[in-house]
Write an enzyme that holds these catalytic residues in place. Structure first.
Site, mmCIF file in Angstrom:
data_model
loop_
_atom_site.group_PDB
_atom_site.id
_atom_site.type_symbol
_atom_site.label_atom_id
_atom_site.label_comp_id
_atom_site.label_asym_id
_atom_site.label_seq_id
_atom_site.Cartn_x
_atom_site.Cartn_y
_atom_site.Cartn_z
ATOM 1 N N GLY A 53 1.858 -4.328 12.890
ATOM 2 C CA GLY A 53 1.563 -2.959 13.298
ATOM 3 C C GLY A 53 1.599 -2.799 14.799
ATOM 4 N N SER A 54 1.155 -1.632 15.272
ATOM 5 C CA SER A 54 1.082 -1.385 16.716
ATOM 6 C C SER A 54 -0.122 -2.094 17.319
ATOM 7 C CB SER A 54 0.985 0.114 16.992
ATOM 8 O OG SER A 54 2.138 0.784 16.546
ATOM 9 N N ASP A 74 -4.251 -2.913 12.408
ATOM 10 C CA ASP A 74 -5.676 -3.106 12.143
ATOM 11 C C ASP A 74 -6.227 -2.150 11.095
ATOM 12 O OD1 ASP A 74 -6.203 -5.240 14.035
ATOM 13 O OD2 ASP A 74 -5.846 -3.761 15.608
ATOM 14 N N GLY A 75 -5.427 -1.157 10.680
ATOM 15 C CA GLY A 75 -5.919 -0.164 9.733
ATOM 16 C C GLY A 75 -6.204 -0.710 8.349
ATOM 17 N N GLU A 106 -9.679 -0.938 6.099
ATOM 18 C CA GLU A 106 -9.821 -0.409 4.736
ATOM 19 C C GLU A 106 -10.343 -1.475 3.777
ATOM 20 O OE1 GLU A 106 -6.349 1.502 3.235
ATOM 21 O OE2 GLU A 106 -6.318 3.062 4.784
ATOM 22 N N SER A 125 0.145 -5.764 8.424
ATOM 23 C CA SER A 125 -0.144 -4.410 8.874
ATOM 24 C C SER A 125 -0.670 -4.459 10.295
ATOM 25 C CB SER A 125 -1.223 -3.789 7.976
ATOM 26 O OG SER A 125 -2.461 -4.481 8.129
ATOM 27 N N ASP A 181 -12.359 1.341 14.901
ATOM 28 C CA ASP A 181 -11.318 0.385 14.509
ATOM 29 C C ASP A 181 -9.920 1.002 14.598
ATOM 30 O OD1 ASP A 181 -13.443 -1.254 14.017
ATOM 31 O OD2 ASP A 181 -13.182 -1.354 11.860
ATOM 32 N N GLY A 182 -9.735 1.900 15.553
ATOM 33 C CA GLY A 182 -8.444 2.533 15.715
ATOM 34 C C GLY A 182 -8.203 3.725 14.810
ATOM 35 N N THR A 219 0.857 -1.186 0.000
ATOM 36 C CA THR A 219 0.000 0.000 0.000
ATOM 37 C C THR A 219 0.895 1.238 0.000
ATOM 38 O OG1 THR A 219 -0.150 -0.011 2.425
ATOM 39 C CG2 THR A 219 -1.857 -1.180 1.209
#
Length: 506
Positions: free
Chosen positions: A237-238, A206-207, A211, A204, A473-474, A179
């Site tokens: 991810g975090s 949760d972003g 998407e 990734s 969702d963050g 991405t």
């Protein structure tokens, strides 16, 4: 991460004939004079007498993982990735070898058969793979999305080091794409040929899953796309909640193995309406301390997951309140009723899960909103309560929000409910700290002061505040009122057990 409580091994297929039942196929395959391969109850048993005395795996075989003090080894069927034999009489088995609690790596066992019988060996290998995969699809076709900007920015390296080798060993078919900008996952999912893939795997946080689901939801065939295309997370991810809930781990390699062996699992999705916008949510919606903990610590991404703990502690101690009016369409309003509902769902879960949802028409869009949107009149059967001292409003439909945060222990991914937690913001500081610790040791649900309900829809409108944080969702959304309703089984994930989250329930 705790395994799903009370679940049998989902990879053991009771309808697969036992080896002794298959004509001409023995339980044990002799591979050379001093070595054999046997399918046991739940694992492949490798007997090689020369393993004891050799730094290799004996004159007949090769193993990338071995115990030089034993002549037998057991490899769980869950860890078996692939098996095949060649025309020259070699049999090769690839599996995920645990190097540590958090890491698995592909390893190989290879033997040259003394007396190759291609028919017998093919039948034995098929029996092995049937045990190894059970109801799970072999050689999955995976669209891999890598977000090189998420978390601490190491997704590309994690993918090539920890994830791609597992997928390759399992003979998965891969299409990999990075991405490049915010919203790119929406664009990719919206244009995806859903007949070419079995799932989208997101390297990734949760972003990107958020998407992808919203991209699928924008299509004219949204219902079919959301049903057909499973979404999985490979934690890079975090926030890695999707992986924690369904892969049972935030380790990239262990998650990759879980995806390889994953079972299609229905997942409730929620429609969030705000202004004139409708967004799909798979994870959570929050106002107050949890939203600030996530969104107001973006500058601390270098801390990894520790930034959430830091943000939570600092805000707990400040006793900040977030006044709001909250209306709910509640179904289970007491903790006793919530616990009973969870246990009933867990007890009713099939021991051999399979996806029984009807396949939607290619012309079916997102389901209509049953309760209208944020601009609609409030339904008369909803309960509206002012919350002048609200400290935390948190709603979701899966359990884990971070490795040590089982905020929704009664959540069932496809029970058709949203789990909703409310906590006052003016509680004593010591009580607030006890609540934080209770989340980590799974005693949060029973604490006094924690209001836990199961609802099918709600509306929340902040008041007496000019600005603040709202998280879906963050992801940060405008600081204004919003309404949410749940759609039972609208989405699809890959999970280890096929029914429940990989978390300890109530």
């Amino acid at each position: 991460m705790a395994a799903t409580a009370g679940r049998d091994d989902p990879f053991r297929d009771e309808h697969t004939p036992q080896l002794g039942d298959a004509a001409g196929v023995p339980d044990t395959l002799a591979v050379c004079r001093d070595a054999s391969l046997t399918l046991g109850t739940d694992s492949l048993v490798v007997l090689d007498e020369e393993l004891q005395d050799s730094k290799g795996a004996g004159c007949c075989g090769l193993s990338l993982s071995r115990d030089n003090n034993k002549s037998t080894r057991s490899i769980p069927f869950y860890n078996i990735l692939w098996a095949e034999h060649s025309e020259n009489g070699d049999i090769t088995i690839q599996y995920a070898h645990p190097e540590s609690v958090k890491v698995v790596r592909p390893a190989i066992i290879s033997y040259k058969l003394d007396k190759p019988d291609s028919t017998l060996v093919s039948a034995w290998i098929e029996a092995l793979l049937a045990r190894a995969y059970g109801h799970s699809q072999r050689q999955k076709r995976i669209k891999v999305l890598i977000n090189p900007f998420g978390g601490q920015g190491g997704a590309v390296k994690m993918y090539h080091k920890s994830i791609a080798p597992i997928f390759a060993a399992a003979r998965c078919s891969l299409s990999v794409e990075k991405t490049t900008h915010q919203g790119h996952g929406v664009e990719i999912a919206q244009a995806l040929n859903i007949n070419d893939y079995d799932l989208v795997a997101c390297c990734s946080g949760d972003g990107i899953p958020h998407e992808v689901w919203n991209g699928l939801g924008k299509r004219p065939d949204a219902a079919l796309a959301l049903h057909k295309m499973a979404v999985a997370q490979l934690p890079c991810g975090s926030g890695n909640a999707l992986s924690l809930n369904f892969n049972g781990s935030d380790s990239p390699s262990i998650a990759a193995l879980a995806v390889v062996k994953g079972l299609r699992t229905p997942l409730d999705l929620c429609s969030v309406t705000q202004g004139t916008t409708r967004t799909l949510s798979f994870l959570s919606q929050s106002v107050g301390i949890v939203a600030e903990t996530d969104l107001a610590t973006e500058h601390l991404r270098w801390m990894g997951a520790a930034r959430f703990t830091w943000g939570f502690l600092t805000r707990l101690l400040s006793q900040t309140v977030y006044p709001a009016d909250i209306a709910v369409k509640a179904v289970h309003t007491s903790k006793t009723a919530v616990r009973e509902a969870y246990r009933a769902s867990a007890a009713a879960a099939p021991s051999r899960p399979h996806d029984t949802r009807p396949i939607p028409s290619p012309t079916t869009p997102l389901p209509p909103l049953q309760y209208g949107d944020i601009n609609s009149p409030l339904p008369s059967d909803w309960s509206l309560v002012p919350h002048p001292h609200l400290g935390n409003f948190y709603a979701g439909n899966i359990s884990y929000m971070s490795p040590d945060a089982n905020f929704f222990p009664a959540a069932v991914p496809s029970d058709g409910f949203i789990d909703l937690v409310r906590i006052r913001g003016d509680i004593p500081r010591l009580t607030a700290i006890k609540m934080l610790l209770a989340v980590e040791n799974n005693t949060f649900f029973d604490m006094e002061g924690v209001d836990y309900q199961k609802v099918v829809a709600y509306r929340i409108v902040p008041r007496e505040q000019e600005s603040g944080y709202i998280s879906v969702d963050g992801e940060r959304v405008p600081f204004e009122g919003f309404q949410v309703e749940v759609h039972k089984g609208l989405g699809t994930v890959m999970s280890k057990g096929g029914v429940l989250c990989e978390a300890k329930g109530v």
